[in-house]
Design an enzyme around this catalytic site. Structure first.
Site, PDB file in Angstrom:
ATOM      1  N   LYS A 210       0.841  -1.199   0.000  1.00  0.00           N
ATOM      2  CA  LYS A 210       0.000   0.000   0.000  1.00  0.00           C
ATOM      3  C   LYS A 210       0.875   1.248   0.000  1.00  0.00           C
ATOM      4  O   LYS A 210       0.690   2.159  -0.788  1.00  0.00           O
ATOM      5  CB  LYS A 210      -0.901  -0.048   1.238  1.00  0.00           C
ATOM      6  CG  LYS A 210      -1.874   1.085   1.357  1.00  0.00           C
ATOM      7  CD  LYS A 210      -2.822   0.817   2.522  1.00  0.00           C
ATOM      8  CE  LYS A 210      -3.599   2.060   2.883  1.00  0.00           C
ATOM      9  NZ  LYS A 210      -4.524   1.834   3.989  1.00  0.00           N
ATOM     10  N   GLU A 216      10.494  -4.809   4.483  1.00  0.00           N
ATOM     11  CA  GLU A 216      10.552  -6.216   4.060  1.00  0.00           C
ATOM     12  C   GLU A 216      10.229  -6.344   2.573  1.00  0.00           C
ATOM     13  O   GLU A 216      10.931  -7.024   1.816  1.00  0.00           O
ATOM     14  CB  GLU A 216       9.530  -7.063   4.846  1.00  0.00           C
ATOM     15  CG  GLU A 216       9.852  -7.257   6.311  1.00  0.00           C
ATOM     16  CD  GLU A 216       9.265  -6.181   7.210  1.00  0.00           C
ATOM     17  OE1 GLU A 216       9.005  -5.047   6.710  1.00  0.00           O
ATOM     18  OE2 GLU A 216       9.068  -6.447   8.406  1.00  0.00           O
ATOM     19  N   GLY A 271      -4.960  -2.420   5.041  1.00  0.00           N
ATOM     20  CA  GLY A 271      -4.210  -3.576   4.535  1.00  0.00           C
ATOM     21  C   GLY A 271      -4.909  -4.897   4.815  1.00  0.00           C
ATOM     22  O   GLY A 271      -5.065  -5.738   3.928  1.00  0.00           O
ATOM     23  N   ARG A 272      -5.359  -5.094   6.054  1.00  0.00           N
ATOM     24  CA  ARG A 272      -5.966  -6.384   6.419  1.00  0.00           C
ATOM     25  C   ARG A 272      -7.381  -6.544   5.879  1.00  0.00           C
ATOM     26  O   ARG A 272      -8.010  -7.578   6.093  1.00  0.00           O
ATOM     27  CB  ARG A 272      -5.915  -6.581   7.931  1.00  0.00           C
ATOM     28  CG  ARG A 272      -6.516  -5.451   8.738  1.00  0.00           C
ATOM     29  CD  ARG A 272      -6.118  -5.564  10.209  1.00  0.00           C
ATOM     30  NE  ARG A 272      -6.548  -4.431  11.001  1.00  0.00           N
ATOM     31  CZ  ARG A 272      -5.861  -3.288  11.131  1.00  0.00           C
ATOM     32  NH1 ARG A 272      -4.721  -3.134  10.477  1.00  0.00           N
ATOM     33  NH2 ARG A 272      -6.295  -2.314  11.885  1.00  0.00           N
ATOM     34  N   GLU A 357      -4.945  -7.455  14.987  1.00  0.00           N
ATOM     35  CA  GLU A 357      -4.405  -6.143  14.641  1.00  0.00           C
ATOM     36  C   GLU A 357      -5.515  -5.088  14.706  1.00  0.00           C
ATOM     37  O   GLU A 357      -5.258  -3.934  15.039  1.00  0.00           O
ATOM     38  CB  GLU A 357      -3.765  -6.170  13.245  1.00  0.00           C
ATOM     39  CG  GLU A 357      -2.829  -5.004  13.002  1.00  0.00           C
ATOM     40  CD  GLU A 357      -1.932  -5.196  11.786  1.00  0.00           C
ATOM     41  OE1 GLU A 357      -0.724  -5.379  11.975  1.00  0.00           O
ATOM     42  OE2 GLU A 357      -2.436  -5.166  10.659  1.00  0.00           O
ATOM     43  N   HIS A 388      -5.605 -34.167  17.228  1.00  0.00           N
ATOM     44  CA  HIS A 388      -4.530 -35.036  17.705  1.00  0.00           C
ATOM     45  C   HIS A 388      -3.393 -34.221  18.308  1.00  0.00           C
ATOM     46  O   HIS A 388      -2.290 -34.717  18.470  1.00  0.00           O
ATOM     47  CB  HIS A 388      -4.014 -35.908  16.548  1.00  0.00           C
ATOM     48  CG  HIS A 388      -5.093 -36.768  15.984  1.00  0.00           C
ATOM     49  ND1 HIS A 388      -5.309 -38.063  16.400  1.00  0.00           N
ATOM     50  CD2 HIS A 388      -6.082 -36.484  15.098  1.00  0.00           C
ATOM     51  CE1 HIS A 388      -6.359 -38.555  15.764  1.00  0.00           C
ATOM     52  NE2 HIS A 388      -6.844 -37.612  14.966  1.00  0.00           N
ATOM     53  N   LYS A 508       9.366  -1.266  14.010  1.00  0.00           N
ATOM     54  CA  LYS A 508       9.939  -0.874  12.710  1.00  0.00           C
ATOM     55  C   LYS A 508      11.006   0.183  12.916  1.00  0.00           C
ATOM     56  O   LYS A 508      12.083   0.128  12.326  1.00  0.00           O
ATOM     57  CB  LYS A 508       8.848  -0.278  11.815  1.00  0.00           C
ATOM     58  CG  LYS A 508       7.867  -1.251  11.254  1.00  0.00           C
ATOM     59  CD  LYS A 508       7.049  -0.510  10.194  1.00  0.00           C
ATOM     60  CE  LYS A 508       5.763  -1.200   9.859  1.00  0.00           C
ATOM     61  NZ  LYS A 508       4.884  -0.379   9.040  1.00  0.00           N
TER      62      LYS A 508
END
Ligand code: G6Q
Length: 546
Positions: A210, A216, A271-272, A357, A388, A508
């Site tokens: 965005k 990263e 973003g999410r 978030e 399990h 960050k």
């Protein structure tokens, strides 16, 4: 929307719920079902093609009435209306929150700052569709004229989790001649492994960011460019092997991607909440534009239900309220999401970001510290594998873990008895969690007294079950929208801003500060606390000793 009212815990509905919780806290699901044989049908709901069974929750009709009163007292209706009309409800960033505009039909009109955003949404969708078709048909080739066979999405957080989850969820509909990989981590291993064995001449990178400033993503994108150009040996190849998805045209062109190859989205898409924007480009290439539009139709159907259904028959509202009941009144600290569908393997990770978030906040919209719990820890794995592994704790541990089970009536891979066994396990788990196994039943079966306490299942563990007819693009869209709106409901009731994420900023900034200190040319004594300094020194020593 009214100005801030009394703090949430001072609302009479909140107080009544707290009192009600102490009154019915010990009530067992066994008795709730015995007293009301119709409960299973009564506490269920269908919307946008999804079926929700919420009968196995520790609630009575009064609980539901009080929860709905809490929603009303929190002005939930006004919050919903404000979002849909494009008001700037992301108060700390002064932004509208309009992921619902991403799936609005062409005929709709939604205004931000007086401008209708819907035509722009459809213009981008049309450009994406034209591009996706060119890649799928082989008309868009790599620099050397070879067909694209690999699509690598580079992005992180909201620019990764959504498309990665959806590409896997809809793999059944994907063009299997194309391989899709996702690189998110700044750990070079992620890039190295994702591109292992790929031919740069046949690889398209979709760089999703965005802001186009994320460390990263830009680091991975630069590495991708180097990897590509090492083989293709001409800067002109970038135009054929890189496209960008971003709101920031200036940074995209600074990176070297022609803005003709950029797909836009807008600051009113978080973003999410962006999987159905251009961030879903890799998904559209995988499943094709018409299936992508079917997914948008599923989102839209759930949006319409959310916007119009009365709260007591509104699926996202009910899921949100039930979560609040457990978190704020019965002390649950986690929430498990358990998809009984291998294609939904990444859905819990996707929801972790969406819920944690968005609602992992401890101050309200006005900046006051809240005096109640907000988002629980969301976690989960697909069934039956989890049975399990960690289900033991849910059945017999000391914590209350409300669960969402998600399953499909029809399998996309009908193989012998597999699907019936899978679904039998889903149904059995919700039953075992709710009703448990009594000591008296064990004794009647001849279980020795010493073993009885170990083999007793207390039951009364709540769960929702969400059934999809079949995992189609439309059903996935409805499912994602269901959780998006659940998050919205909870944020409104907790009176927090679900749409910022300041909590990710500090790390960050500190990482940018520490990165140059790792080099041997940096000042001998780093300027931090003794623990951080010792870690940096140890890392440096190891590096220089190699
Ligand atoms: C999501 C967050 C966050 C964001 C990433 C990537 O809601 O804002 O996860 O998506 O930090 O950001 P960019 O898309 O700007 O690279």
């Amino acid at each position: 929307m009214k100005a801030q009212r009394a703090r949430r815990t001072e609302l009479s509905a909140w107080r009544a719920l707290a009192e009600h919780a102490s009154e019915i806290g010990g009530l067992h699901l066994r008795s709730l079902f015995t007293e009301d044989p119709e409960r299973g049908e009564r506490l269920s709901l269908e919307a946008a093609g999804l079926y929700l069974d919420y009968a196995k929750n520790r609630i009575t009709d009064r609980t539901l009435r009080l929860l709905v009163q809490l929603a009303e007292a929190s002005d939930l209706r006004a919050h919903i209306d404000a979002m849909f009309r494009g008001a700037k409800i992301n108060v700390t960033e002064q932004r509208a929150v309009l992921h619902v505009a991403l799936r609005a039909p062409r005929s709709a009109s939604i205004r931000v700052d007086g401008r209708d955003v819907v035509p722009g949404v459809h213009a981008v969708l049309d450009r994406m569709a034209a591009f996706a078709e060119r890649v799928r048909s082989g008309d868009w080739t790599g620099y050397t004229g070879r067909h694209i066979r690999n699509v690598v999405n580079i992005g992180i957080g909201g620019s990764d989790l959504g498309p990665a989850m959806a590409c896997e969820a809809l793999a059944h509909y994907s063009d299997r001649d194309l391989a899709f990989r996702f690189v998110s981590n700044v750990d070079g291993t992620d890039f190295a492994e994702a591109t292992r064995g790929l031919d740069p001449a046949e690889t398209l990178f979709v760089v999703c960011s965005k802001t186009f400033t994320t460390l990263e993503t830009l680091t991975n994108a630069r590495t991708a460019r180097t990897w590509c150009l090492a083989a293709l040996e001409d800067d002109a190849a970038v135009a054929k092997h890189f496209v960008a998805v971003s709101t920031n045209a200036a940074e995209v062109s600074r990176f070297g991607i022609d803005t003709a190859n950029m797909f836009e989205f807008w600051d009113w898409v978080g973003g999410r909440f962006s999987v159905d924007s251009a961030i879903g480009l890799a998904l559209m290439i995988a499943i094709g534009p018409s299936r992508f539009r079917e997914m948008l139709a599923g989102f839209y159907a759930m949006d319409e239900h959310f916007r119009s259904a009365p709260f007591e028959r509104n699926m996202p509202v009910l899921l949100g309220l039930l979560g609040i009941w457990y978190t704020d009144f019965l002390g649950a600290r986690t929430h498990a999401v358990l998809p009984y569908d291998q294609y939904l393997r990444r859905f819990p990770a996707y929801l972790q970001q969406l819920e944690m978030e968005s609602n992992g906040k401890s101050v309200d919209r006005a900046g006051q510290r809240v005096d109640y719990a907000t988002a629980p820890v969301v976690w989960g794995q697909p069934g039956t594998n989890g049975q399990h592994a960690f289900f033991q704790l849910i059945h017999q541990g000391t914590q209350l873990v409300p669960c969402d089970f998600i399953g499909c009536c029809e399998s996309l891979n009908p193989l012998g008895p597999h699907h019936d066994l899978l679904m039998a396990n889903l149904f059995a788990q919700t039953q075992a969690l709710a009703f448990g196994r009594l000591a008296s039943e064990l004794r009647a079966e001849g279980v020795p007294d010493t073993q009885v306490p170990h083999r007793t299942f207390p039951g009364n563990h709540p769960s929702n079950t969400i059934l999809l007819p079949r995992l189609t693009p439309e059903a996935l869209g409805a499912l994602v929208a269901l959780y998006e709106h659940k998050v919205f409901v909870q944020g409104a009731i907790w009176n927090i801003n679900s749409f910022d994420q300041w909590g990710v900023e500090l790390g960050k900034i500190l990482a940018q500060r520490i990165a140059p200190e790792l080099s041997s040319e940096a000042a001998p004594e780093p300027p931090h606390d003794s623990s951080t300094n010792a870690l940096i020194q140890r890392f440096r020593r190891h590096r220089s000793g190699r």
